[in-house]
Scaffold this motif. Sequence first.
Motif, PDB file in Angstrom:
ATOM      1  N   ALA A 115       0.642 -11.292   6.773  1.00 48.91           N
ATOM      2  CA  ALA A 115       0.467 -11.986   5.513  1.00 48.91           C
ATOM      3  C   ALA A 115       1.838 -12.285   4.918  1.00 48.91           C
ATOM      4  O   ALA A 115       2.783 -11.514   5.106  1.00 48.91           O
ATOM      5  CB  ALA A 115      -0.354 -11.145   4.544  1.00 48.91           C
ATOM      6  N   PRO A 116       1.984 -13.398   4.216  1.00 51.63           N
ATOM      7  CA  PRO A 116       3.277 -13.689   3.585  1.00 51.63           C
ATOM      8  C   PRO A 116       3.688 -12.576   2.627  1.00 51.63           C
ATOM      9  O   PRO A 116       2.856 -11.948   1.978  1.00 51.63           O
ATOM     10  CB  PRO A 116       3.006 -14.999   2.824  1.00 51.63           C
ATOM     11  N   GLY A 117       4.977 -12.327   2.564  1.00 52.35           N
ATOM     12  CA  GLY A 117       5.493 -11.340   1.630  1.00 52.35           C
ATOM     13  C   GLY A 117       5.842 -10.021   2.277  1.00 52.35           C
ATOM     14  O   GLY A 117       5.829  -9.875   3.509  1.00 52.35           O
ATOM     15  N   PRO A 118       6.157  -9.022   1.456  1.00 50.35           N
ATOM     16  CA  PRO A 118       6.558  -7.706   1.970  1.00 50.35           C
ATOM     17  C   PRO A 118       5.399  -6.971   2.636  1.00 50.35           C
ATOM     18  O   PRO A 118       4.235  -7.339   2.496  1.00 50.35           O
ATOM     19  CB  PRO A 118       7.015  -6.966   0.699  1.00 50.35           C
ATOM     20  N   ILE A 119       5.739  -5.909   3.365  1.00 43.67           N
ATOM     21  CA  ILE A 119       4.722  -5.012   3.915  1.00 43.67           C
ATOM     22  C   ILE A 119       4.111  -4.216   2.766  1.00 43.67           C
ATOM     23  O   ILE A 119       4.826  -3.586   1.980  1.00 43.67           O
ATOM     24  CB  ILE A 119       5.329  -4.069   4.959  1.00 43.67           C
ATOM     25  N   LEU A 120       2.803  -4.264   2.665  1.00 40.66           N
ATOM     26  CA  LEU A 120       2.125  -3.611   1.546  1.00 40.66           C
ATOM     27  C   LEU A 120       2.433  -2.114   1.499  1.00 40.66           C
ATOM     28  O   LEU A 120       2.286  -1.411   2.496  1.00 40.66           O
ATOM     29  CB  LEU A 120       0.614  -3.820   1.652  1.00 40.66           C
ATOM     30  N   GLY A 121       2.863  -1.655   0.348  1.00 39.79           N
ATOM     31  CA  GLY A 121       3.079  -0.231   0.119  1.00 39.79           C
ATOM     32  C   GLY A 121       4.425   0.305   0.537  1.00 39.79           C
ATOM     33  O   GLY A 121       4.788   1.429   0.151  1.00 39.79           O
ATOM     34  N   LEU A 122       5.211  -0.451   1.305  1.00 44.91           N
ATOM     35  CA  LEU A 122       6.471   0.083   1.815  1.00 44.91           C
ATOM     36  C   LEU A 122       7.480   0.310   0.696  1.00 44.91           C
ATOM     37  O   LEU A 122       8.114   1.368   0.625  1.00 44.91           O
ATOM     38  CB  LEU A 122       7.053  -0.856   2.875  1.00 44.91           C
ATOM     39  N   VAL A 123       7.643  -0.664  -0.171  1.00 45.58           N
ATOM     40  CA  VAL A 123       8.623  -0.513  -1.253  1.00 45.58           C
ATOM     41  C   VAL A 123       8.237   0.637  -2.171  1.00 45.58           C
ATOM     42  O   VAL A 123       9.086   1.454  -2.564  1.00 45.58           O
ATOM     43  CB  VAL A 123       8.748  -1.822  -2.046  1.00 45.58           C
ATOM     44  N   ASP A 176       1.778   2.614   7.962  1.00 53.51           N
ATOM     45  CA  ASP A 176       1.594   1.186   7.700  1.00 53.51           C
ATOM     46  C   ASP A 176       0.110   0.845   7.765  1.00 53.51           C
ATOM     47  O   ASP A 176      -0.394   0.299   8.740  1.00 53.51           O
ATOM     48  CB  ASP A 176       2.400   0.378   8.730  1.00 53.51           C
ATOM     49  N   ASP A 177      -0.602   1.162   6.688  1.00 53.88           N
ATOM     50  CA  ASP A 177      -2.038   0.901   6.642  1.00 53.88           C
ATOM     51  C   ASP A 177      -2.354  -0.579   6.847  1.00 53.88           C
ATOM     52  O   ASP A 177      -3.376  -0.941   7.446  1.00 53.88           O
ATOM     53  CB  ASP A 177      -2.616   1.334   5.283  1.00 53.88           C
ATOM     54  N   ASP A 178      -1.509  -1.436   6.324  1.00 54.90           N
ATOM     55  CA  ASP A 178      -1.762  -2.869   6.406  1.00 54.90           C
ATOM     56  C   ASP A 178      -1.827  -3.354   7.849  1.00 54.90           C
ATOM     57  O   ASP A 178      -2.557  -4.295   8.168  1.00 54.90           O
ATOM     58  CB  ASP A 178      -0.668  -3.618   5.639  1.00 54.90           C
ATOM     59  N   LEU A 179      -1.056  -2.720   8.728  1.00 53.82           N
ATOM     60  CA  LEU A 179      -1.085  -3.107  10.136  1.00 53.82           C
ATOM     61  C   LEU A 179      -2.475  -2.902  10.722  1.00 53.82           C
ATOM     62  O   LEU A 179      -2.947  -3.674  11.559  1.00 53.82           O
ATOM     63  CB  LEU A 179      -0.051  -2.297  10.919  1.00 53.82           C
ATOM     64  N   ARG A 180      -3.141  -1.867  10.269  1.00 54.72           N
ATOM     65  CA  ARG A 180      -4.498  -1.582  10.730  1.00 54.72           C
ATOM     66  C   ARG A 180      -5.442  -2.735  10.379  1.00 54.72           C
ATOM     67  O   ARG A 180      -6.321  -3.105  11.157  1.00 54.72           O
ATOM     68  CB  ARG A 180      -4.965  -0.280  10.075  1.00 54.72           C
ATOM     69  N   VAL A 181      -5.253  -3.308   9.211  1.00 54.04           N
ATOM     70  CA  VAL A 181      -6.093  -4.430   8.797  1.00 54.04           C
ATOM     71  C   VAL A 181      -5.852  -5.635   9.697  1.00 54.04           C
ATOM     72  O   VAL A 181      -6.787  -6.329  10.111  1.00 54.04           O
ATOM     73  CB  VAL A 181      -5.802  -4.797   7.326  1.00 54.04           C
TER      74      VAL A 181
END
Length: 475
Positions: A127-135, A204-209
């Motif tokens: 998805a565009p933008g940063p990796i969710l939750g990393l910052v 990296d939970d977002d990777l799972r999605v």
Amino acid sequence: ATRPRGRPAQHRMRTGTEGSFAVPMLASIQGDTAPLLTRGAGGVGDRRDGEAVSRPAASSWLASVARSRVAAAMALLLLALVTLVGTDSGLRAAALGSGARSLGRRHGDPGHVHRAGRGPSSILRNAPGPILGLVEHVDAVSGATKFRLVSFCNRAYWPFLRVALQSARAVAPDIVPYWTVLVPDEGTAEFVRDKSADVDVFVDDDLRVIVSDSVRQRNAGKFDGTSAGERAERAELRRLMSWRRVHAMHGLLDAGYTTVFIEPDVVFAGDPTSTFDDVLRVADVAVGSDYGVGAGARRRANTKVLIAKPTAAAKALFAEWQGAEANEHGAGGSNTERAYLLGTILRRGRRGGAAVEVLDETAVASYLSHPGDDDGEDADDDGPRLGLRGSTMTTAVMITGGGCDDVNYKLNWLDQAVLRYALPAGPEGRKPLDFDAVRAGCDEPTRRKATRERERRAGKRHRRGGRRGDDDEYE
């Protein structure tokens, strides 16, 4: 430890399961199958007001989904990750032949959807933008020091990251508390924490999605069950992970962090902090290269090492760069982060606003560029910088596994580099690197080409009385 000789270290793999991954595991860690316990992140990096930050239990975000299809998708993701650092003839069978447990879909954030493109070249993407939750995670474990080094890791990556950490602890221990390792699931996180308690870990939970989208695409007929379909899906996942480093850098830079990304197959031969500081004094961003100097290094620039400071120009560059993933075709017809670097960012130079420096083989060496015993006889200037006859020494602060695609030979090469440069010398002193031991699994023809280029540059400087010329920088 003793230096490997004669043939590659046999890092034999077996199949095991942990969490949602079917993982090739080293024989040396095959006993690590005890139940995994959720633990806090205490003792890792800086802590705000000295307080450790705990991580919620995995059960709070895991949900049950279709087991067989998702397990196969995660197995393909494993293959994609392994391909980024090397290949092994047994990895494919090990990953695809396992029945891993189910993986869950991340709860919350219902509006965050990874949409597939219309063509076969854009089935999966970040998805565009940063990796969710990393910052947010990095903010929670960082104090006043706005510096962060990041790497990706899974069970297949771990042997490489272990060597990288071993070298860093020996020559640059101060950077280890600022190292965040991104992992794909809680099981891998606990494994890494158990092996290296001094390293920060982000799940990296977002990777799972995103990987779940791979399953949906297969259901929709985008990936069929043939070998060609598996190769196509594996290529998509591999490209997805290659782009993901740009998204990680983008988010951390926007949050004000000086950020370094390194792939796991990087050994620190010396303290890199002065190199980071020197390059960021003259540039906003720095990248690595396969081999060469000057224009030769720029033509072979890669993203194995990325360094950037949070200037407005660097933030704008990475915002543009991560956004380029949505391009159906990309620079030169190839939609990869490296193709965009070579075809757009470096080609336009300073016209893009950010100053981008390429770290050449004198700063980041590899199997391809590191001198051998028979190099340097007429090296002149290159001799003191890259090596002397019989010494196989380098002044590069990082040595990568670039040029060695077979994981066994790559690990052998990196283990040798750690013994040569990072760990204390044994009774017999520091022995030269054994290139013969890894030649069969590495790119020897390209290494010979890199050696010839170095000898040619050295010969030109010798004829000029040791003076560098324009062709050294812009050959």
